[in-house]
Write an enzyme that holds these catalytic residues in place. Sequence first.
Site, mmCIF file in Angstrom:
data_model
loop_
_atom_site.group_PDB
_atom_site.id
_atom_site.type_symbol
_atom_site.label_atom_id
_atom_site.label_comp_id
_atom_site.label_asym_id
_atom_site.label_seq_id
_atom_site.Cartn_x
_atom_site.Cartn_y
_atom_site.Cartn_z
ATOM 1 C CE LYS A 266 -1.810 -48.715 7.430
ATOM 2 N NZ LYS A 266 -1.666 -49.195 8.800
ATOM 3 C CG ASN A 267 0.933 -47.596 10.910
ATOM 4 O OD1 ASN A 267 -0.091 -47.569 10.222
ATOM 5 N ND2 ASN A 267 1.413 -48.720 11.430
ATOM 6 C CB CYS B 125 -6.056 -55.090 10.267
ATOM 7 S SG CYS B 125 -5.337 -54.606 8.703
ATOM 8 N NE ARG C 2 -6.140 -52.919 15.922
ATOM 9 C CZ ARG C 2 -5.734 -52.412 14.763
ATOM 10 N NH1 ARG C 2 -6.278 -52.816 13.632
ATOM 11 N NH2 ARG C 2 -4.780 -51.505 14.721
ATOM 12 C CG ASP D 28 2.526 -53.210 12.236
ATOM 13 O OD1 ASP D 28 1.603 -53.824 12.791
ATOM 14 O OD2 ASP D 28 2.653 -51.974 12.294
ATOM 15 N NE ARG E 126 -6.780 -50.581 5.539
ATOM 16 C CZ ARG E 126 -6.720 -50.989 6.791
ATOM 17 N NH1 ARG E 126 -7.125 -52.190 7.104
ATOM 18 N NH2 ARG E 126 -6.263 -50.207 7.744
HETATM 19 N N1 EPU Z 1 -4.698 -51.166 23.556
HETATM 20 C C1 EPU Z 1 -5.604 -51.180 24.594
HETATM 21 N N2 EPU Z 1 -6.353 -50.056 24.777
HETATM 22 C C2 EPU Z 1 -6.232 -48.953 24.014
HETATM 23 C C3 EPU Z 1 -5.284 -48.961 22.964
HETATM 24 C C4 EPU Z 1 -4.533 -50.102 22.767
HETATM 25 O O1 EPU Z 1 -5.755 -52.144 25.304
HETATM 26 O O2 EPU Z 1 -6.930 -47.973 24.259
HETATM 27 C C5 EPU Z 1 -3.898 -52.380 23.318
HETATM 28 C C6 EPU Z 1 -4.227 -52.994 21.969
HETATM 29 O O3 EPU Z 1 -5.326 -53.850 22.020
HETATM 30 C C7 EPU Z 1 -2.944 -53.716 21.638
HETATM 31 C C8 EPU Z 1 -1.887 -52.807 22.231
HETATM 32 O O4 EPU Z 1 -2.551 -52.004 23.212
HETATM 33 O O5 EPU Z 1 -2.927 -54.940 22.292
HETATM 34 C C9 EPU Z 1 -1.176 -51.927 21.224
HETATM 35 O O6 EPU Z 1 -2.068 -51.094 20.568
HETATM 36 P P1 EPU Z 1 -1.674 -49.676 19.989
HETATM 37 O O7 EPU Z 1 -2.666 -48.702 20.479
HETATM 38 O O8 EPU Z 1 -0.227 -49.388 20.228
HETATM 39 O O9 EPU Z 1 -1.903 -49.907 18.445
HETATM 40 P P2 EPU Z 1 -2.709 -49.014 17.455
HETATM 41 O O10 EPU Z 1 -2.388 -47.578 17.692
HETATM 42 O O11 EPU Z 1 -4.137 -49.405 17.411
HETATM 43 C C10 EPU Z 1 -0.807 -48.932 15.706
HETATM 44 C C11 EPU Z 1 -0.686 -49.272 14.247
HETATM 45 C C12 EPU Z 1 -0.712 -50.773 14.059
HETATM 46 C C13 EPU Z 1 0.419 -51.386 14.878
HETATM 47 C C14 EPU Z 1 0.293 -50.971 16.347
HETATM 48 C C15 EPU Z 1 1.432 -51.455 17.200
HETATM 49 C C16 EPU Z 1 -1.775 -47.412 13.196
HETATM 50 C C17 EPU Z 1 -2.957 -46.898 12.466
HETATM 51 N N3 EPU Z 1 -1.808 -48.685 13.551
HETATM 52 O O12 EPU Z 1 -2.071 -49.464 16.102
HETATM 53 O O13 EPU Z 1 -0.467 -50.986 12.687
HETATM 54 O O14 EPU Z 1 0.353 -52.783 14.776
HETATM 55 O O15 EPU Z 1 0.255 -49.520 16.432
HETATM 56 O O16 EPU Z 1 2.631 -50.945 16.752
HETATM 57 O O17 EPU Z 1 -0.826 -46.692 13.428
HETATM 58 C C18 EPU Z 1 -0.519 -52.152 10.657
HETATM 59 O O18 EPU Z 1 0.075 -51.176 10.155
HETATM 60 O O19 EPU Z 1 -0.681 -53.244 10.066
HETATM 61 C C19 EPU Z 1 -1.060 -52.004 12.008
HETATM 62 C C20 EPU Z 1 -1.978 -52.813 12.498
#
Ligand code: EPU
Length: 414
Positions: free
Chosen positions: A23-24, A117, A122, A305, A397
Amino acid sequence: MDDNIKIQGGHKLNGEVHISSAKNAAVALVPAAVLASHVVTFLDIPNISDIDSLVQLLEFLNVKVYRRQDTLVIDPSEIQNKMMNHEAVSKLRASYYFLGALLGRFKEVKMKMPGGCDLGPRPINLHLKGFEALGATVDYENGYYTIKAEELVGNNIYLDFASVGATINIMMAAVYAKGRTVIENAAKEPEIIDVATLLNKMGAEIRGAGTDTITIDGIMKLGGCVHEIIPDRIEAGTYIILAAACGEHVKINNVIPQHLEALLSKLQEMGVNMEIGSDYVEVFESRELRAIDVKTLPYPGLATDLQQPLTALLTQAIGISKVTETIYPERFKHCHELNKMGADIEIYNGQSIINGPTPLHGDVVTATDLRCGASLIIAGLLSDGETIIKDAYHIYRGYDSIKEKLKALGACIE
Ligand code: EPU
């Protein structure tokens, strides 16, 4: 779609399950296709509602999309860069990948705030800082981002946190930038390698994906390609945990065990009886499970996750387990729902303390987010009696055909 899942617990699971594509990875690969000038074809696209939402967004942008069984064909040759005010933007986090992709292709994007979610705060400040470093201006007004640039120019970008989303978004914006972009402290998740592989097949020049320094040399045009997506390590991890919780003999196929090293070694520490093959994991019934301490970390650490599904299993371990969540310190809503089912979990300051083993009983619970839903499915399968999981749309999802896969293993789920 019916929004409740009903489970009659207490049945032992047996058989084989095939893991779908990630998915991701898919939710980034599909928006990345708009960077191409020709057709991009994905084989084995997962059948999850996040992909349906992204397809709606592509169609909204006048991109032609054909889907037959697991194949998704995307033809962006007549794309129009419209203001992204479609309701699907709010359905998932990954709609933010259109920021990087459209900025890269058109040097301008306007989009409302992405959804996803509720895991606590975030922010996307690192994505935006990256776009600014490439020469774009960012405005946020009335819930809309407007990001634009006369031209994008390569730069050195250090990420304060190795964010998955920011790394991918900057990569996508930088493929058409003039000169070289270097992302330092880049995220190293396998999904990032998959996106870089796709872009390179399309003609981009990206090196270092999977390490903490990624170099992107801008090019003028990207062509089409055919791409096979990596298996979903989170779905695989969920089924491995589920098999450890209530399986007799379950074989999980289409797995890259290397992507799951942290989880597999923690399960071994718990005493889970399993055999790790080249592209499968076989789980056998375990006699006794021991409590463990775990900490979520960026890859290759234990994935955040998976901490929610793992917590359901930890309720069955003997002793006190401790889960420290370092990525999303508020990602504990599943614990309240598990407690309704008989678990004994306390939450302090980004940690959950699980006192086990506790028998679980069926109840009416709510999937507050995707992986909370997975955690409740495991708990429901373990429970005596009937569990009703409300808001199951969160689960669809991200888990392809979950009811069918579980039924094939002998679960009583509808
Ligand atoms: N963060 C910031 N600023 C940013 C971006 C991130 O402070 O600009 C912080 C976030 O708040 C968090 C941390 O950095 O505390 C990690 O965030 P990251 O950007 O790595 O996560 P993401 O890209 O928003 C993806 C997955 C998530 C998964 C995380 C961590 C997708 C669409 N989502 O989210 O997946 O938990 O990486 O591995 O790829 C899930 O599949 O259930 C899910 C939530």
